[in-house]
Design a protein around this motif. Sequence first.
Motif, PDB file in Angstrom:
ATOM      1  N   LEU A  17      -0.939   8.890 -19.302  1.00  0.00           N
ATOM      2  CA  LEU A  17       0.264   8.983 -18.487  1.00  0.00           C
ATOM      3  C   LEU A  17       0.079   8.085 -17.273  1.00  0.00           C
ATOM      4  N   VAL A  18       1.062   7.247 -16.973  1.00  0.00           N
ATOM      5  CA  VAL A  18       0.977   6.333 -15.831  1.00  0.00           C
ATOM      6  C   VAL A  18       2.199   6.538 -14.940  1.00  0.00           C
ATOM      7  N   THR A  19       1.934   6.770 -13.658  1.00  0.00           N
ATOM      8  CA  THR A  19       3.022   6.853 -12.694  1.00  0.00           C
ATOM      9  C   THR A  19       3.155   5.514 -11.967  1.00  0.00           C
ATOM     10  N   SER A  20       4.303   5.291 -11.367  1.00  0.00           N
ATOM     11  CA  SER A  20       4.548   3.996 -10.726  1.00  0.00           C
ATOM     12  C   SER A  20       5.033   4.181  -9.296  1.00  0.00           C
ATOM     13  N   TRP A  21       5.278   3.065  -8.643  1.00  0.00           N
ATOM     14  CA  TRP A  21       5.813   3.043  -7.287  1.00  0.00           C
ATOM     15  C   TRP A  21       7.175   3.714  -7.209  1.00  0.00           C
ATOM     16  N   ALA A  22       7.830   3.864  -8.363  1.00  0.00           N
ATOM     17  CA  ALA A  22       9.195   4.397  -8.383  1.00  0.00           C
ATOM     18  C   ALA A  22       9.313   5.730  -9.101  1.00  0.00           C
ATOM     19  N   THR A  23       8.227   6.314  -9.560  1.00  0.00           N
ATOM     20  CA  THR A  23       8.298   7.565 -10.303  1.00  0.00           C
ATOM     21  C   THR A  23       8.889   8.672  -9.420  1.00  0.00           C
ATOM     22  N   PRO A  24      10.003   9.275  -9.829  1.00  0.00           N
ATOM     23  CA  PRO A  24      10.613  10.327  -9.006  1.00  0.00           C
ATOM     24  C   PRO A  24       9.906  11.667  -9.183  1.00  0.00           C
ATOM     25  N   GLY A  25       9.869  12.450  -8.120  1.00  0.00           N
ATOM     26  CA  GLY A  25       9.256  13.769  -8.200  1.00  0.00           C
ATOM     27  C   GLY A  25       9.924  14.641  -9.244  1.00  0.00           C
ATOM     28  N   ASP A  26      11.227  14.467  -9.441  1.00  0.00           N
ATOM     29  CA  ASP A  26      11.944  15.272 -10.431  1.00  0.00           C
ATOM     30  C   ASP A  26      11.410  15.032 -11.839  1.00  0.00           C
ATOM     31  N   ALA A  27      11.022  13.793 -12.131  1.00  0.00           N
ATOM     32  CA  ALA A  27      10.496  13.480 -13.462  1.00  0.00           C
ATOM     33  C   ALA A  27       9.158  14.175 -13.688  1.00  0.00           C
ATOM     34  N   VAL A  28       8.340  14.228 -12.646  1.00  0.00           N
ATOM     35  CA  VAL A  28       7.045  14.909 -12.753  1.00  0.00           C
ATOM     36  C   VAL A  28       7.250  16.408 -12.946  1.00  0.00           C
ATOM     37  N   ARG A  29       8.149  16.996 -12.156  1.00  0.00           N
ATOM     38  CA  ARG A  29       8.400  18.435 -12.275  1.00  0.00           C
ATOM     39  C   ARG A  29       8.965  18.785 -13.642  1.00  0.00           C
ATOM     40  N   ALA A  30       9.866  17.953 -14.144  1.00  0.00           N
ATOM     41  CA  ALA A  30      10.454  18.217 -15.462  1.00  0.00           C
ATOM     42  C   ALA A  30       9.399  18.130 -16.557  1.00  0.00           C
ATOM     43  N   PHE A  31       8.515  17.143 -16.436  1.00  0.00           N
ATOM     44  CA  PHE A  31       7.459  17.004 -17.441  1.00  0.00           C
ATOM     45  C   PHE A  31       6.561  18.238 -17.455  1.00  0.00           C
ATOM     46  N   LEU A  32       6.192  18.724 -16.269  1.00  0.00           N
ATOM     47  CA  LEU A  32       5.314  19.888 -16.200  1.00  0.00           C
ATOM     48  C   LEU A  32       6.012  21.139 -16.736  1.00  0.00           C
ATOM     49  N   GLU A  33       7.298  21.263 -16.475  1.00  0.00           N
ATOM     50  CA  GLU A  33       8.043  22.407 -17.027  1.00  0.00           C
ATOM     51  C   GLU A  33       8.100  22.346 -18.542  1.00  0.00           C
ATOM     52  N   ASP A  34       8.344  21.156 -19.070  1.00  0.00           N
ATOM     53  CA  ASP A  34       8.411  21.003 -20.531  1.00  0.00           C
ATOM     54  C   ASP A  34       7.034  21.146 -21.164  1.00  0.00           C
ATOM     55  N   LEU A  35       5.993  20.703 -20.456  1.00  0.00           N
ATOM     56  CA  LEU A  35       4.642  20.889 -20.963  1.00  0.00           C
ATOM     57  C   LEU A  35       4.324  22.376 -21.037  1.00  0.00           C
TER      58      LEU A  35
ATOM     59  N   PHE B 212       0.825  -1.205   0.000  1.00  0.00           N
ATOM     60  CA  PHE B 212       0.000   0.000   0.000  1.00  0.00           C
ATOM     61  C   PHE B 212       0.865   1.264   0.000  1.00  0.00           C
ATOM     62  N   GLU B 213       2.029   1.188   0.599  1.00  0.00           N
ATOM     63  CA  GLU B 213       2.951   2.327   0.570  1.00  0.00           C
ATOM     64  C   GLU B 213       3.382   2.633  -0.864  1.00  0.00           C
ATOM     65  N   LEU B 214       3.700   1.594  -1.620  1.00  0.00           N
ATOM     66  CA  LEU B 214       4.121   1.785  -3.012  1.00  0.00           C
ATOM     67  C   LEU B 214       2.984   2.362  -3.850  1.00  0.00           C
ATOM     68  N   ALA B 215       1.774   1.869  -3.618  1.00  0.00           N
ATOM     69  CA  ALA B 215       0.624   2.361  -4.374  1.00  0.00           C
ATOM     70  C   ALA B 215       0.332   3.821  -4.041  1.00  0.00           C
ATOM     71  N   ARG B 216       0.496   4.185  -2.776  1.00  0.00           N
ATOM     72  CA  ARG B 216       0.271   5.584  -2.392  1.00  0.00           C
ATOM     73  C   ARG B 216       1.255   6.507  -3.102  1.00  0.00           C
ATOM     74  N   HIS B 217       2.488   6.057  -3.242  1.00  0.00           N
ATOM     75  CA  HIS B 217       3.488   6.870  -3.951  1.00  0.00           C
ATOM     76  C   HIS B 217       3.070   7.087  -5.402  1.00  0.00           C
ATOM     77  N   ALA B 218       2.625   6.023  -6.057  1.00  0.00           N
ATOM     78  CA  ALA B 218       2.178   6.154  -7.447  1.00  0.00           C
ATOM     79  C   ALA B 218       1.022   7.137  -7.551  1.00  0.00           C
ATOM     80  N   ASN B 219       0.088   7.058  -6.614  1.00  0.00           N
ATOM     81  CA  ASN B 219      -1.063   7.964  -6.630  1.00  0.00           C
ATOM     82  C   ASN B 219      -0.655   9.410  -6.338  1.00  0.00           C
ATOM     83  N   ARG B 220       0.251   9.597  -5.374  1.00  0.00           N
ATOM     84  CA  ARG B 220       0.670  10.963  -5.022  1.00  0.00           C
ATOM     85  C   ARG B 220       1.371  11.645  -6.188  1.00  0.00           C
TER      86      ARG B 220
END
Length: 341
Positions: A320-338, A253-261
């Motif tokens: 777009l699918v996030t995972s248990w291992a998706t880093p916050g930096d990847a999300v921030r970079a995607f939003l900046e590039d978007l 459940f911890e891993l799933a919460r990370h993917a959702n967050r």
Amino acid sequence: MYSFTNDYSETAHPRILQTLADTGTTQFDGYGLDRCCEEAADVIRTRFSAPAAEVHFAVGGTQANALVITALLRPYEAVIAPETGHVSVHETGAIEAGGHKVCTVPTPDGKLTPALVEQVLNAHDSEHMVLPRLVYVSDTTEVGTVYTKAELSALSDCCRKHGLYLYLDGARLGSALTARDNDLTPADISALTDAFYIGGTKNGALFGEALVLVNDDAKSHFRWIIKQQGAMLAKGWLLGLQFQELLRDDLYFELARHANRTAETLAEGIAALGHPFAWTPQSNQLFPILPRRTAERLASLGYAFRIDHAVDDEHVCIRLVTSWATPGDAVRAFLEDLTQA
């Protein structure tokens, strides 16, 4: 730069890899009759409040779906599923190949309702047609939505009223149970369905799904069905070990919460830029609608994602699918590039 294509691109959570490595030359009984599978099954029965359930392990989701449906249905019986259901659109006819027709019905949000189930039942009214007998749902759905307790309870009541089985595909059950809008508990899943599976492949495992058979009808000679379908893994302990570790300290459940967050952060950023979504974001699968040129620009920058469908000549819906291992930096970079795109 980063792949948002799915939630199983990474190998496995380090704790699982370490556990597998630590077994080294330890010997186990074969074919899922080992102590690891037995202990994992006991934990699942306790965690999901299903003391009388049978628990078996499969390598993947299509295999799990085919096994349960084969166990529950007679040759002339059929499956009711959403038009977007995995058994209908992403399993290469595996269920039909096993002799069971999948009767689909369009849904606005990927979820079945009693009215939609009864619509299919009313369309099959004689022995000249297949007899719908099993209702297939997934949580989360294929479009990222989640069932509420009221919705799943209503479906369960409908199935019992009409003598139907209710089966839940839990490939992303972790994401569903930890979603912000979720009010279902693990115990509810066991109480409301006849069978379900807990997905490991898409939530930190190397591979593997745990099938939970609640209704006694599904239990009869299930291991015979597993063997006949080519799904009996000789080294079955590899599955048991992974679920032992996933359920230890609620890592699952911890891993799933990370993917959702991380998905929530991504969705909030996309919405702030004025882009709508095909379906309301609820889990780790997002379906934003972007100008086609914007999507092409993001792809040219190295982001991987799936084009779900064309909206019109100038817009596409991407997944777009996030995972248990998706880093916050990847999300921030995607939003900046978007923003720049």
